[in-house]
Design a protein around this motif. Sequence first.
Motif, PDB file in Angstrom:
ATOM      1  N   MET A  23     -17.509 -43.691  22.131  1.00  0.00           N
ATOM      2  CA  MET A  23     -17.015 -44.281  20.887  1.00  0.00           C
ATOM      3  C   MET A  23     -17.815 -43.811  19.677  1.00  0.00           C
ATOM      4  N   SER A  24     -19.120 -43.786  19.823  1.00  0.00           N
ATOM      5  CA  SER A  24     -19.942 -43.402  18.665  1.00  0.00           C
ATOM      6  C   SER A  24     -19.773 -41.925  18.327  1.00  0.00           C
ATOM      7  N   CYS A  25     -19.658 -41.079  19.327  1.00  0.00           N
ATOM      8  CA  CYS A  25     -19.542 -39.633  19.065  1.00  0.00           C
ATOM      9  C   CYS A  25     -18.145 -39.251  18.578  1.00  0.00           C
ATOM     10  N   ASN A  26     -17.112 -39.872  19.152  1.00  0.00           N
ATOM     11  CA  ASN A  26     -15.740 -39.431  18.864  1.00  0.00           C
ATOM     12  C   ASN A  26     -15.067 -40.180  17.719  1.00  0.00           C
ATOM     13  N   VAL A  27     -15.444 -41.423  17.523  1.00  0.00           N
ATOM     14  CA  VAL A  27     -14.749 -42.246  16.527  1.00  0.00           C
ATOM     15  C   VAL A  27     -15.575 -42.401  15.251  1.00  0.00           C
ATOM     16  N   LEU A  28     -16.867 -42.732  15.421  1.00  0.00           N
ATOM     17  CA  LEU A  28     -17.693 -43.011  14.243  1.00  0.00           C
ATOM     18  C   LEU A  28     -18.214 -41.747  13.577  1.00  0.00           C
ATOM     19  N   SER A  29     -18.749 -40.820  14.366  1.00  0.00           N
ATOM     20  CA  SER A  29     -19.422 -39.654  13.751  1.00  0.00           C
ATOM     21  C   SER A  29     -18.487 -38.777  12.909  1.00  0.00           C
ATOM     22  N   PRO A  30     -17.214 -38.532  13.299  1.00  0.00           N
ATOM     23  CA  PRO A  30     -16.374 -37.673  12.437  1.00  0.00           C
ATOM     24  C   PRO A  30     -16.091 -38.284  11.064  1.00  0.00           C
ATOM     25  N   GLN A  31     -16.293 -39.596  10.912  1.00  0.00           N
ATOM     26  CA  GLN A  31     -15.978 -40.228   9.631  1.00  0.00           C
ATOM     27  C   GLN A  31     -16.951 -39.821   8.514  1.00  0.00           C
ATOM     28  N   VAL A  32     -18.106 -39.230   8.911  1.00  0.00           N
ATOM     29  CA  VAL A  32     -19.041 -38.773   7.869  1.00  0.00           C
ATOM     30  C   VAL A  32     -18.474 -37.583   7.094  1.00  0.00           C
ATOM     31  N   VAL A  33     -17.406 -36.981   7.633  1.00  0.00           N
ATOM     32  CA  VAL A  33     -16.792 -35.827   6.955  1.00  0.00           C
ATOM     33  C   VAL A  33     -16.135 -36.254   5.641  1.00  0.00           C
ATOM     34  N   TRP A  34     -15.916 -37.553   5.475  1.00  0.00           N
ATOM     35  CA  TRP A  34     -15.377 -38.020   4.191  1.00  0.00           C
ATOM     36  C   TRP A  34     -16.285 -37.616   3.044  1.00  0.00           C
ATOM     37  N   PHE A  35     -17.575 -37.464   3.321  1.00  0.00           N
ATOM     38  CA  PHE A  35     -18.517 -37.086   2.271  1.00  0.00           C
ATOM     39  C   PHE A  35     -18.487 -35.570   2.079  1.00  0.00           C
ATOM     40  N   ARG A  36     -18.239 -35.139   0.850  1.00  0.00           N
ATOM     41  CA  ARG A  36     -18.117 -33.715   0.559  1.00  0.00           C
ATOM     42  C   ARG A  36     -19.385 -32.942   0.930  1.00  0.00           C
ATOM     43  N   ARG A  37     -20.517 -33.567   0.691  1.00  0.00           N
ATOM     44  CA  ARG A  37     -21.782 -32.893   0.978  1.00  0.00           C
ATOM     45  C   ARG A  37     -21.899 -32.559   2.470  1.00  0.00           C
ATOM     46  N   VAL A  38     -21.438 -33.452   3.303  1.00  0.00           N
ATOM     47  CA  VAL A  38     -21.475 -33.198   4.746  1.00  0.00           C
ATOM     48  C   VAL A  38     -20.453 -32.131   5.126  1.00  0.00           C
ATOM     49  N   ARG A  39     -19.284 -32.215   4.513  1.00  0.00           N
ATOM     50  CA  ARG A  39     -18.180 -31.302   4.842  1.00  0.00           C
ATOM     51  C   ARG A  39     -18.544 -29.845   4.584  1.00  0.00           C
ATOM     52  N   TYR A  40     -19.331 -29.610   3.563  1.00  0.00           N
ATOM     53  CA  TYR A  40     -19.704 -28.241   3.191  1.00  0.00           C
ATOM     54  C   TYR A  40     -21.099 -27.857   3.673  1.00  0.00           C
ATOM     55  N   SER A  41     -21.703 -28.688   4.484  1.00  0.00           N
ATOM     56  CA  SER A  41     -23.064 -28.411   4.960  1.00  0.00           C
ATOM     57  C   SER A  41     -23.014 -27.700   6.315  1.00  0.00           C
ATOM     58  N   ILE A  42     -23.681 -26.571   6.410  1.00  0.00           N
ATOM     59  CA  ILE A  42     -23.712 -25.822   7.673  1.00  0.00           C
ATOM     60  C   ILE A  42     -24.467 -26.619   8.740  1.00  0.00           C
ATOM     61  N   THR A  43     -25.608 -27.152   8.358  1.00  0.00           N
ATOM     62  CA  THR A  43     -26.437 -27.872   9.331  1.00  0.00           C
ATOM     63  C   THR A  43     -25.729 -29.109   9.860  1.00  0.00           C
ATOM     64  N   PHE A  44     -25.199 -29.933   8.948  1.00  0.00           N
ATOM     65  CA  PHE A  44     -24.516 -31.154   9.376  1.00  0.00           C
ATOM     66  C   PHE A  44     -23.280 -30.823  10.218  1.00  0.00           C
ATOM     67  N   THR A  45     -22.579 -29.783   9.824  1.00  0.00           N
ATOM     68  CA  THR A  45     -21.377 -29.420  10.576  1.00  0.00           C
ATOM     69  C   THR A  45     -21.723 -28.979  11.992  1.00  0.00           C
ATOM     70  N   PHE A  46     -22.782 -28.192  12.120  1.00  0.00           N
ATOM     71  CA  PHE A  46     -23.173 -27.737  13.464  1.00  0.00           C
ATOM     72  C   PHE A  46     -23.577 -28.930  14.333  1.00  0.00           C
ATOM     73  N   ILE A  47     -24.381 -29.837  13.759  1.00  0.00           N
ATOM     74  CA  ILE A  47     -24.790 -31.026  14.527  1.00  0.00           C
ATOM     75  C   ILE A  47     -23.569 -31.860  14.904  1.00  0.00           C
TER      76      ILE A  47
END
Length: 455
Positions: A311-335
């Motif tokens: 639940m935490s990996c599949n449902v909660l973690s993808p929601q951080v993509v709402w933040f533009r900074r995360v969406r365009y971050s190489i490091t955050f995207t890889f993690i």
Amino acid sequence: MGALGVALVLLGVFFYSVYRTLWYGIGEWGLNKTIGWAWDITNFVWWVGIGHAGTLISAVLLLFRQKWRSSINRAAEAMTIFAVICAAMFPVLHMGRPWLAFYVFPLQNTLGSLWTNFNSPLLWDVFAISTYFTVSLVFWYTGLVPDFATIRDRAKGKIAKFSYSMLSMGWTGSAKHWSRYETVSLILAGVSTPLVLSVHTIVSMDFATSIVPGWHTTIFPPYFVAGAIFSGFAMVLTLMLITRVVFKLEDYITLEHIALMNKIMMVTGSIVGVAYITEFFIAWYSQVEYEQYAFINRATGPYWWAYACMMSCNVLSPQVVWFRRVRYSITFTFILSIIVNIGMWFERFVIIVTSLHRDYLPSSWAMFSPTRIDVGIYVGTIGLFFTLFLLFAKFFPVINMAEIKAILKYTVNDGPTYGGANVGGGRSGTHASPAPYATPGVPASAPVNYDKQND
């Protein structure tokens, strides 16, 4: 070389684990009386899901004429081929005698007393996955032909020139060849798309056609397809980011590509989250006590930690993509891509193991623990996958050169103009492109130096 070295070490673990399995038998695995399916089917479905998305990404984006596919389609198609090979390892090894694996196909009775059971969804799996693999392989190879010809024309060694000449199949780049190439690509994309949907639908029916609580549900086909796209995009992102760094492809795999992939991953992750909630609702709504117990046991039973990871990996973690900074971050995207891959593995583990370890008879309840051979085979398939992918990236064009040329925008004095104002200037023979366009859907490609004398 460092990445390839790690992959080869894991590949060595795979061969050792396979040797132990074939020499000492399936008893080396952790399967027991109640849990007849566990580690092997979890890994099989996980790899099929990853392979499922590669061709879908390439084919659907081609049909919708999405130009940003050019930087990811080759890696996605290669991922499909290698992931299906890894998936095939598990049922083949589970047979005990893999040299008799051809019996999964219908054969004449004169070749043996064994006849396939057409009522079994496992046989549908064989047909669906083998057909999908064949079409994906042809689709992948067809896209490589123009690039093989380009490498052939630039190769200097005799062996390299001969090898790429054979692979390019006499491609000359004539209008007739391009016309047929476009036609075949569209046909294969059209054939691949429904095949993609059928593959994971049939894999889900391996479970849905049974009477095991937690499996016997009609939501499985769309749920499995969405999950496969979700995990496939995550794996494509992982591969793209590794390729981007190792082969210095920052100009071709741009932040815009990564942001778009993140958005799709977030949408499919949300669909999967809705499916998890729907399963609970249907279990309550059905008023079947065994079904209700199966889902309560998933969330609060001995394997609650696996459910929490899912639940935490599949449902909660993808929601951080709402933040533009995360969406365009190489490091955050890889993690994030790694977290999603882990979460999707736990999803398959939860579905299979928690449904089997407590069935209708409490006297047969049991727990499952993987052996070191189980872990070795799984980790080894990851090594096999990355070894194949890195060798592919080393010797084959990992970016679709022919399609990249079509969307690059540069200006040339006295030459073809691919959009944009002809600003002229620059030193003789070599001209710098203007700044990339801000056209929606077109990647922000880096300035391109165009040398008329060499190109």
